[in-house]
Design an enzyme around this catalytic site. Structure first.
Site, PDB file in Angstrom:
ATOM      1  N   VAL A 117       0.828  -1.200   0.000  1.00  0.00           N
ATOM      2  CA  VAL A 117       0.000   0.000   0.000  1.00  0.00           C
ATOM      3  C   VAL A 117       0.864   1.252   0.000  1.00  0.00           C
ATOM      4  CG1 VAL A 117      -1.608   1.363   1.413  1.00  0.00           C
ATOM      5  CG2 VAL A 117      -2.029  -1.078   1.037  1.00  0.00           C
ATOM      6  N   GLU A 118       1.933   1.239   0.791  1.00  0.00           N
ATOM      7  CA  GLU A 118       2.740   2.445   0.940  1.00  0.00           C
ATOM      8  C   GLU A 118       3.508   2.811  -0.330  1.00  0.00           C
ATOM      9  OE1 GLU A 118       2.922   4.658   3.249  1.00  0.00           O
ATOM     10  OE2 GLU A 118       1.671   3.673   4.758  1.00  0.00           O
ATOM     11  N   THR A 119       4.227   1.867  -0.909  1.00  0.00           N
ATOM     12  CA  THR A 119       5.130   2.210  -2.018  1.00  0.00           C
ATOM     13  C   THR A 119       5.173   1.155  -3.124  1.00  0.00           C
ATOM     14  OG1 THR A 119       7.013   1.212  -0.850  1.00  0.00           O
ATOM     15  CG2 THR A 119       6.656   3.574  -0.530  1.00  0.00           C
TER      16      THR A 119
END
Length: 335
Positions: free
Chosen positions: A122-124
């Site tokens: 989700v983050e990167t």
């Protein structure tokens, strides 16, 4: 009256101090920060000065911070951003690549592989989109060229300088978002200092290019925020109509679990509880606006822990559901 005047005077003094801080010469303010760190940590002031001399105001950071607020999402629009087949498949590949490290993190911290994988997904997108802005410039800009973010920017810049000194890093190695979130897991500098770990024993805490350190650091973050090993994250709840007990309006903000599951079961909201969970475990009712209408979920302790990473129910639900999809695909591929 005296109390009112006292409070007003305090606010005036606070405002004046704040205004002076953010309108002062950036070089003078930076020197103050250098002297603080040198006194507190014993770092050579000349070395800190050299590091900060490389910092510059970044207009892109200011433009991004000034950008109008993003569209307010509902679960209907938020879910499709992250629950895509390519992100699920890439999550399985990341898991397979780092199987031994993820297993070790689970053994030490109790955080299952799919949750760690989903966070970095989700983050990167598993480290492929960590941001391309110099963290030094992003934080320097917020501290000394963007008054609304002065307190945050200064605190994070101070922490970042500490990271550079402790890790013997060059500032150019640290890239991330315009807000100052760093590396694959998008830690801000204070979170890095508190939770990043050297998980492969090479003497560095590298959350930019070392999957082992990324995995260990995310697991440590969750463990330190009271992740409960082998416990559920969330359960689907039964529909609640307005006026019924425990009905809430759709909300994005996280709420700490405070209602026993057996009370929700008595009200006809909870499903048949699995034997692996205590009926007096605490939960919170989540009301999401999904593609097919209202969705009700029961967020448990581990769901709340995910919101300590990002204080949004939508974010936590995206991580949870992505983790389930990744695990299902991985198990299916292995069968």
């Amino acid at each position: 009256m005296t109390k009112t005047l006292t409070n007003l005077g305090f606010l005036i003094l606070l405002f004046c101090g704040y205004s002076a801080a953010v309108t002062a010469n950036p070089a003078d303010e930076a020197e103050t920060l250098i002297q603080e760190l040198a006194a507190e940590k014993g770092y050579p002031a000349d070395k800190l000065r050299t590091l900060l001399q490389g910092a510059s105001r970044n207009q892109q950071v200011i433009d991004s911070l000034n950008r109008p607020a993003e569209t307010i999402h509902t679960w209907k629009t938020y879910r499709p951003i992250f629950l895509k087949q390519n992100r699920i498949e890439a999550g399985v590949a990341y898991w397979e690549k780092n199987r031994a490290t993820l297993d070790r993190a689970y053994a030490i911290y109790g955080v299952p592989p799919e949750i760690i994988v989903a966070i970095v997904g989700v983050e990167t997108f598993y480290g492929k989109r960590p941001g391309s802005i110099s963290i030094l410039d992003a934080l320097y800009t917020q501290a000394y060229h963007y008054p609304k973010r002065y307190q945050f920017g200064r605190a994070q810049l101070k922490a970042f300088l500490q990271i550079l000194m402790e890790e013997q890093m060059e500032p150019a190695m640290a890239m991330g978002s315009y807000a100052g979130a760093m590396g694959t897991p998008q830690f801000i500098p204070t979170s890095y200092l508190s939770y990043a770990v050297d998980f492969d024993g090479d003497g560095k805490r590298d959350i930019w290019g070392n999957d082992a350190d990324v995995i260990g650091s995310v697991a440590n973050y969750f463990s330190r925020h009271n992740w409960q090993k082998d416990q559920l994250v969330a359960l689907p709840g039964k529909r609640i109509e307005p006026g019924q007990p425990y009905y809430i309006e759709p909300a994005q903000g996280a709420t700490k679990p405070d209602t026993p599951l057996n009370a929700l079961a008595s009200a006809g909201i909870a499903p048949t509880l699995p034997t692996s969970i205590s009926p007096d475990a605490l939960a919170t009712v989540l009301h999401l606006q999904g593609a097919e209408g209202a969705e009700f979920w029961l967020g448990l302790n581990n769901f709340y822990v995910i919101t300590r990473y990002n204080h949004s129910n939508l974010y936590a639900m995206a991580v949870f559901q992505l983790s389930q999809e990744i695990r299902a695909l991985k198990n299916g591929a292995a069968s």
